[in-house]
Design a protein around this motif. Sequence first.
Motif, short mmCIF file in Angstrom:
data_model
loop_
_atom_site.label_atom_id
_atom_site.label_comp_id
_atom_site.label_asym_id
_atom_site.label_seq_id
_atom_site.Cartn_x
_atom_site.Cartn_y
_atom_site.Cartn_z
N HIS A 120 0.73 -1.26 -0.01
CA HIS A 120 0.05 0.09 -0.06
C HIS A 120 1.08 1.23 -0.13
CE1 HIS A 120 -3.62 2.33 0.82
NE2 HIS A 120 -3.15 2.99 1.73
N HIS A 124 1.35 4.66 -2.52
CA HIS A 124 1.39 6.03 -1.93
C HIS A 124 2.32 6.68 -2.51
CE1 HIS A 124 -2.24 6.94 0.24
NE2 HIS A 124 -1.89 5.79 1.17
N SER A 145 -0.23 8.95 6.66
CA SER A 145 -1.53 8.39 6.16
C SER A 145 -2.31 8.07 7.69
CB SER A 145 -1.57 7.09 5.25
OG SER A 145 -1.08 6.15 6.25
N ASP A 323 -6.66 7.17 -0.48
CA ASP A 323 -6.61 6.04 -0.89
C ASP A 323 -7.39 5.87 -2.13
OD1 ASP A 323 -4.90 5.22 1.05
OD2 ASP A 323 -6.45 3.99 2.23
ZN ZN Z 1 -3.32 4.99 2.42
#
Ligand code: ZN
Length: 354
Positions: A120, A124, A145, A323
């Motif tokens: 993830h 980003h 985040s 996201d």
């Molecule tokens: Zn995120």
Amino acid sequence: MTAVLILGIETSCDETSAAVVEETGDRRRPWAIRSNVVASQALIHREWGGVVPELASRQHIRDICGVVERALEEAWTTWTDLGAIAVTQGPGLVGSLLVGVSFAKAASAASGLPLVAVHHLAGHIESLVLQNGELPLPAVVLVVSGGHTSLYLVERPGSYTLLSRTRDDAAGEAYDKVAKLLGLGYPGGPAIDRLARLGDDRAIALPTTRLTHADRNAPELKGDLDFSFSGLKTAVMRHVKGKKGPDPLFSEAEIADICASFQRIVVTALVDRAFDAARRHRAVCIGVAGGVSANSRLREEITRRGDAREIPTFVPSLRLSTDNAAMIAAAGLRKFRAGVTATLELNADASLAL
Ligand code: ZN
Ligand code: KG4
């Protein structure tokens, strides 16, 4: 080399997202977004003051098919035109991750398309390239985040070296907790950001944290670039709980002052460490990514400090900050081109390391 179209899938937290990203053939700006569909569950979780994992995974199951179909439709493409499927493997909520991973595996098995597992946070970081083209390297990237606050050194495209991280709460988590305390609802970041603009950022004395000792759980990290936000959160809590008086306790102006003071401390900590890291590692640019990079003060300060020191700074667009699957597709394309694919044995990993 024919250009590849990739389908990205992201379900690590409370957004079900699917996107189609294509290669452009331009080395400086390697990828273009054909579609990026995000179904947010914020309204469902708002009622509970935060993300309820069980509700999140159930909602992902309801939304995933429609979101993927819509992403293909908006990209004017079909399964037969795709070259690969990228999916977030972790970190995140395991029940939520499993929905995306299972869907991607089933789609890969049915279509014969290669499967790419994406971290993830790599997503980003690559949102910066998706937005701005290839970054000048070496770059220092701050990922901020709801679940992470970490500094990475990017020396080559697709290589990410962890420099530091938060010892306790992530910056976004601190925003969400302080917002909850002030009755501002979920997610807290955008609400505090909005109110902070109306307040006095010196109204309340709140502590800044500097860590100088090594992280016991990650001794390879020296520690002085680490973050910590739980003390700040506790200080805001004390300020709020310590107030005696009529109900409601705080006027709108006082709430705005708390938001502004809190935000000043958070943004200063983030920006200071990012510039420290860049100086130490001789980075030629700084990037900021992740949900908190949508913050207006953080965006302003990183740009202002960068301009003053003549070091280029990069942020994603607001849509690519929080996201979304386009960033997962981009990071997936990077891995796919490096020849890294996953098998159908792939499993979600809630605490996957990068
Ligand atoms: Zn995120
Ligand atoms: O990257 P993201 O969408 O999800 C995770 O991977 O966690 O980040 C979500 C976080 C939340 O904590 C939210 O409050 C925060 O990003 N956020 C903001 C802003 N917009 C979103 N924080 C501060 N200011 C904002 N404008």
